[in-house]
Design a protein around this motif. Sequence first.
Motif, PDB file in Angstrom:
ATOM      1  N   PHE A  38       0.813  -1.226   0.000  1.00  0.00           N
ATOM      2  CA  PHE A  38       0.000   0.000   0.000  1.00  0.00           C
ATOM      3  C   PHE A  38       0.845   1.274   0.000  1.00  0.00           C
ATOM      4  O   PHE A  38       0.351   2.340   0.355  1.00  0.00           O
ATOM      5  N   ALA A  39       2.130   1.191  -0.388  1.00  0.00           N
ATOM      6  CA  ALA A  39       2.922   2.413  -0.529  1.00  0.00           C
ATOM      7  C   ALA A  39       2.347   3.236  -1.676  1.00  0.00           C
ATOM      8  O   ALA A  39       1.963   2.705  -2.723  1.00  0.00           O
ATOM      9  N   ASN A  40       2.274   4.536  -1.500  1.00  0.00           N
ATOM     10  CA  ASN A  40       1.715   5.435  -2.509  1.00  0.00           C
ATOM     11  C   ASN A  40       2.799   5.870  -3.476  1.00  0.00           C
ATOM     12  O   ASN A  40       3.821   6.429  -3.060  1.00  0.00           O
ATOM     13  N   VAL A  41       2.591   5.609  -4.752  1.00  0.00           N
ATOM     14  CA  VAL A  41       3.575   5.924  -5.789  1.00  0.00           C
ATOM     15  C   VAL A  41       2.944   6.920  -6.749  1.00  0.00           C
ATOM     16  O   VAL A  41       1.844   6.677  -7.278  1.00  0.00           O
ATOM     17  N   GLY A  42       3.608   8.048  -6.976  1.00  0.00           N
ATOM     18  CA  GLY A  42       3.106   9.063  -7.896  1.00  0.00           C
ATOM     19  C   GLY A  42       4.201   9.544  -8.827  1.00  0.00           C
ATOM     20  O   GLY A  42       5.367   9.630  -8.437  1.00  0.00           O
ATOM     21  N   ILE A  43       3.836   9.845 -10.075  1.00  0.00           N
ATOM     22  CA  ILE A  43       4.761  10.407 -11.054  1.00  0.00           C
ATOM     23  C   ILE A  43       4.265  11.790 -11.436  1.00  0.00           C
ATOM     24  O   ILE A  43       3.091  11.958 -11.826  1.00  0.00           O
ATOM     25  N   TYR A  44       5.142  12.780 -11.315  1.00  0.00           N
ATOM     26  CA  TYR A  44       4.770  14.180 -11.483  1.00  0.00           C
ATOM     27  C   TYR A  44       5.561  14.815 -12.623  1.00  0.00           C
ATOM     28  O   TYR A  44       6.729  14.473 -12.862  1.00  0.00           O
ATOM     29  N   ARG A  45       4.911  15.764 -13.327  1.00  0.00           N
ATOM     30  CA  ARG A  45       5.605  16.582 -14.317  1.00  0.00           C
ATOM     31  C   ARG A  45       6.476  17.615 -13.616  1.00  0.00           C
ATOM     32  O   ARG A  45       6.439  17.763 -12.395  1.00  0.00           O
ATOM     33  N   SER A  46       7.214  18.357 -14.397  1.00  0.00           N
ATOM     34  CA  SER A  46       8.083  19.395 -13.832  1.00  0.00           C
ATOM     35  C   SER A  46       7.301  20.507 -13.145  1.00  0.00           C
ATOM     36  O   SER A  46       7.824  21.202 -12.277  1.00  0.00           O
ATOM     37  N   ASP A  47       6.012  20.678 -13.540  1.00  0.00           N
ATOM     38  CA  ASP A  47       5.178  21.691 -12.883  1.00  0.00           C
ATOM     39  C   ASP A  47       4.348  21.089 -11.745  1.00  0.00           C
ATOM     40  O   ASP A  47       3.344  21.665 -11.320  1.00  0.00           O
ATOM     41  N   ASN A  48       4.768  19.895 -11.262  1.00  0.00           N
ATOM     42  CA  ASN A  48       4.155  19.206 -10.122  1.00  0.00           C
ATOM     43  C   ASN A  48       2.734  18.700 -10.396  1.00  0.00           C
ATOM     44  O   ASN A  48       1.970  18.449  -9.470  1.00  0.00           O
ATOM     45  N   LYS A  49       2.371  18.531 -11.665  1.00  0.00           N
ATOM     46  CA  LYS A  49       1.078  17.944 -12.008  1.00  0.00           C
ATOM     47  C   LYS A  49       1.210  16.425 -12.007  1.00  0.00           C
ATOM     48  O   LYS A  49       2.116  15.861 -12.620  1.00  0.00           O
ATOM     49  N   LEU A  50       0.279  15.746 -11.320  1.00  0.00           N
ATOM     50  CA  LEU A  50       0.297  14.283 -11.231  1.00  0.00           C
ATOM     51  C   LEU A  50      -0.170  13.675 -12.547  1.00  0.00           C
ATOM     52  O   LEU A  50      -1.229  14.014 -13.059  1.00  0.00           O
TER      53      LEU A  50
END
Length: 778
Positions: A38-50
Amino acid sequence: MKRLITLLLALIVCSSLAAETVVKGRVFEGKGKKTVEFANVGIYRSDNKLVGACASDCDGNFEIKVHKDGDYQVLVSFLGCGSWTKKIHCTGGELDLGKISLKEDNEELNAAGISAKTLIKRESDRIVYDVSADPDAARMNMSAFMSKVPGLKMSVKNGDLEFRNEPLDKILIDNKDNGMINKSRQYPMSFIRADYMSKIELILPNSPEYNNSSPMVVITLSKPLPYGAAGQIKEHSTSFNSHSATPDAVINIPLIGIGLRYSFNYASEPSTTNEYSRTSFDSDGHKTSVMDGSDYAKSNSRGHNLNMNLFRSMLKDKANVSASISANTSDSKTHSRSNTETLSSGSNTTSSSSSERTSYSPFRLNAGFKANYEWKRGNDITIKYTLKNSDSDINETLTLSDWDRANHSSKSDRQQNVSVKARLRPNRKIGMLLESGYMFRDYDDKTTYWNGDTGGMNYTQGVAYSNAVILGSLFKRKLGYSAAFNAERITNRGVNLLTSKSLDYDEINFIPQLSLSWSFLNDYRVWASYTCRSRRPRQDQLDPYIDTSDPYNIKTGNPDLKGENTHSFSGSIDRNFKARWIDYLSVNADYSITPNSIEIVSKVNDNNVRTTSYENIGEHSVLSISLLGAFKPLEIFNINFKASYKRAHYQVSGNEINNISTFSLTQSASLNMKFAYLSQSLIIYPAGLSAQSKSLRPEPLMDVSISRYWDKAHFGGTIGVEDALHSRSHRKSTLRSNDFLQESWIQRAGRKIYISVYWRIGKFKQTETVKHTSYDLD
């Protein structure tokens, strides 16, 4: 030519821009020894948009697809274990981040200006997934998105959701029954985007709030379900000449929502021949006679069922109204023969008989109505009314020593139930459920026997009941609890038409319940409960009709039956593992005692004639211990099992006590290959358990099947074999009482091949979700 070259170059550039990168990795705690589920994994753009998110599975693995090349930042976090962040460059193909160790120091995370989003969390009795925080919700349908919840997936065999290979007990929308999406109508989710949901709650078995014995799902919507229509057709056939078909359709328009379902079933399975040997004893235990017999039976049946439900939300979805109308009809025909040979006092007596039985149930109307109003958050009131009708007409011709006897029976059952239920939640930590209602049953059974006698019963039952439940959670929802108190007053009025005996009696029951569920150390869950359950006898148990189709084995009901009250104490401890090969283990213990248990009891007379009926015996108690587990030797291979030991105690009468120990095993395995889904299940259980059973032998039943689902066509099918281990052989069972001993050899149906198919179609007018339009999802 130049234009063609330019066009080709443009296509190449577009293809490169649209190249898909699969980012994967495995999450560990800071010391690198234990994986993190259940670790939360997110990938973000350079402008911090998910642009992509998921939760790690039980082995710590995760996989996210990025749909455009470029520079991104990966954030992995888990409460209590810290976080991890890294800049990546996506160019298509696969990008393996390898082993990821979480750190408590969040300075790098704070400097990057990224706030971690919690997608999934485990509470005392449920797993909660935040759909609104996952951008994949805008490009996946509801059914496919469900697989993001660990252990929850769509069954390839029938297209319905299941958790750890167990079907769901219920599906609620905004914590209420829904006419468009529910347990028996799940296919619309294949055509509705997942961003219509804001939250998914997988309710684990034995939740203090829902008191459920099987897993269930509660979906919270982010906006009203869209307008449109969907349909499904299911068909099932076996090599034993049994067939069923169920077309179902639902349409949701601004004025009203309408659901229609029709089902048809037909069965003409092979005949069965059973054998038995019965020895009778006198009061001193001496043998008086021995009877050997056999019986043959062949039957066929068919039925039709038509159902329509109407539903609509109003007042900005604060009020919901639904109504249902259904009608069904069925008919059956059974031919049976019996032969007996009796040895008594040195003389042999033989006899034979046959019977022809036909039953017809005409179309009868069933209806229901429900209105619900919700205010604030988690507060609502529901008014519900149901009406059930059933009638049957039975003709039976008995042939005994060339003498025909004709009996005619009619049975009717009318049930009405009205209730008011209120759910109140002053705050997030505590809530109340209050319910009151009245249920009325009217049984009218009448039989005209061959000798002119009239039997049966006129029987009515009224039940006034009130329930109060207090529930809530503590310690950041790690501990859930509920306490309930139910009261009912039962009024029974009736008469036995054959004996003119009154069947009147009244009773009052007080039914307390208590349940606790505690989740601790992230991987453990403890559950304990006490329940008191009141059960009233069914119509077939009360009906005094005397079935003499086999004159030496008579069956009848008992209109003098009283209700039973069962006290149950249960507890379990579950452990979720983070190893590659094992998912979870659970140990359960249960003890129940029923002082006035309703059981099937047989007695024999001086002529060794056996009469089987229902009785309120002195006491029935059961102690059981079970071990459950799930293993995952390979990523595509799963094994589930449940092993149980049970010790049952029956006090049939003052001096007749029966103690019996049994063992059962349930095991299932699945192999999910690219081209098909292979499944196998094995059940080993004691067949024919009753209050007078002795020497039960475990009966293994194995099912093997291969399934395939074509996602684009929304078509699925299964070919399988039931009872693959047996041909048409016999299994042995033993009944023992103070006055008789009977050994029976029951013929199995044996292995049979079955084919199941289902096809879905649907189209909904779905609005775009503003929340995700700024994300780079193309």
